[in-house]
Design an enzyme around this catalytic site. Structure first.
Site, PDB file in Angstrom:
ATOM      1  CB  CYS A 131      62.318 -16.010  11.850  1.00  0.00           C
ATOM      2  SG  CYS A 131      61.072 -15.398  10.722  1.00  0.00           S
ATOM      3  CB  CYS A 134      62.171 -16.814   7.850  1.00  0.00           C
ATOM      4  SG  CYS A 134      61.450 -15.697   9.316  1.00  0.00           S
ATOM      5  CG  ASP A 135      64.191 -19.844   8.960  1.00  0.00           C
ATOM      6  OD1 ASP A 135      65.035 -18.950   7.885  1.00  0.00           O
ATOM      7  OD2 ASP A 135      65.653 -18.957   9.427  1.00  0.00           O
TER       8      ASP A 135
END
Ligand code: NAP
Length: 309
Positions: A131, A134-135
């Site tokens: 992701c 997300c990261d």
């Protein structure tokens, strides 16, 4: 005793909740491990009708939840551990508690597919991720070369997003053309920071011994040539697999685990309905998931009405 329990809180689950709530059925939504579903991990959603400027995926899901709650849906953070659908009422175990319900809507969505490499597993969260939104902004990826694996819309989206952080983004794809939508392909291939690596697969993520990602070994499927691409992060975006293990042997599904409805949203078990990515291997869009959630709720409502006639 619940009238409607909905497993999953993505587009399908929350739309089902909205419709069931407006039918005065006070549905209980059990969120699963990822409240809001996969859409919360995307950045801007440009193809959900009604948002000409696009809408942040997380925000869209928060709004959907609020809308369903406004009409009486109850959203409970929790994971369904087991189900007994052999007789009415259906019984679910949710974080150790038993929940009984007359109808069930399965909207459990899909999770990220893995490359199934031993090194990938060992370096998950140490540079291997599924992701970008997300990261991607983590310090470990800033101004570093990054690798995205895949050739669909997800891979293109991840690669585009990562151009904000990485020094260069290698897009490793096993074929010589992308399967993503035309607009995404054009944007992706036009970006100066994105370098496609065609006809290639990742055979190993380096370096397990160092406990962090330092590169990937890739193999060209046409020539057999192998090389190492140095990178600090590997973003795997090779599609999804349905979250349906809980229903194996009970609810009809195909060889890939997608639930196969009997008619409309109805499954082979009367009173159990299905919606969204856990049963859709064709369209897999936010808007189709929402539509299928609506259909499942209407069918659950009709099922309950027919029982009480
Ligand atoms: P997808 O369309 O199934 O694409 C998966 C990609 O990964 C394919 O290019 C596939 O290669 C490759 N792949 C699969 N298994 C692999 C493996 N083991 N090793 C290496 N490569 C592998 O999945 P997706 O991109 O996640 O998209 C899923 C659905 O969501 C699609 O319907 C898509 O349109 C939709 N989506 C839409 C948006 C948007 O509209 N903004 C964004 C994200 C997703 P092959 O091409 O060779 O099969």
């Amino acid at each position: 005793m619940e009238k409607v329990v909905i497993i999953g809180s993505g587009c399908a689950g929350l739309t089902a909740a909205l419709y069931a709530a407006r039918a005065n059925l006070k549905p209980l939504v059990v969120t699963g491990r990822q409240p809001g579903g996969l859409l919360t991990t995307t950045s801007v959603v440009e193809n959900f009708p009604g948002f000409p400027e696009g809408v942040d995926g997380y925000e869209l899901m928060v709004r959907m939840q609020k809308q369903a709650e406004r009409f009486g849906a109850r959203v409970q953070f929790g994971v369904v551990e087991s189900v007994d659908l052999s007789k009415q009422p259906f019984r679910l175990s949710v974080d150790g508690e038993t929940v009984e319900t007359e109808t069930l809507i399965i909207a459990s969505g899909a999770g990220h597919k893995h490359l199934e490499l031993d090194s990938e597993l060992k370096l998950e969260n140490k540079g291997v991720t599924y992701c970008a939104t997300c990261d991607g902004a983590l310090p470990m990826f800033r101004s570093q070369p990054l690798v995205v694996v895949g050739g669909g819309d997800s891979a293109c989206e991840e690669a585009m997003y990562l151009t904000r952080f990485g020094s260069v983004v290698y897009l490793v794809h096993r074929r010589d053309s992308l399967r993503a939508s035309k607009i995404m392909v054009e944007r992706t291939l036009a970006h100066t920071k994105i370098h496609p690596v065609w006809d290639s697969v990742v055979t190993e993520v380096l370096d397990v011994a160092k406990g962090k990602v330092t590169g990937v070994k890739v193999k060209n499927l046409k020539t057999g040539a192998e090389k190492v691409i140095e990178c600090a992060g590997v973003f795997v975006a090779i599609g999804h697999r349905p979250n349906t293990a809980l229903f194996k042997g009970v609810i009809d599904m195909d060889d890939h685990g997608y639930i196969v409805p009997r008619k409309g949203a109805a499954t082979n078990v009367p009173g159990v309905f299905v919606a969204g990515d856990c049963s859709d291997r064709v369209y897999r869009q936010a808007v189709t998931a929402a539509g299928l959630g609506c259909a499942a709720a209407i069918e659950a409502e009709r099922f309950l009405a027919a029982r009480n006639e």
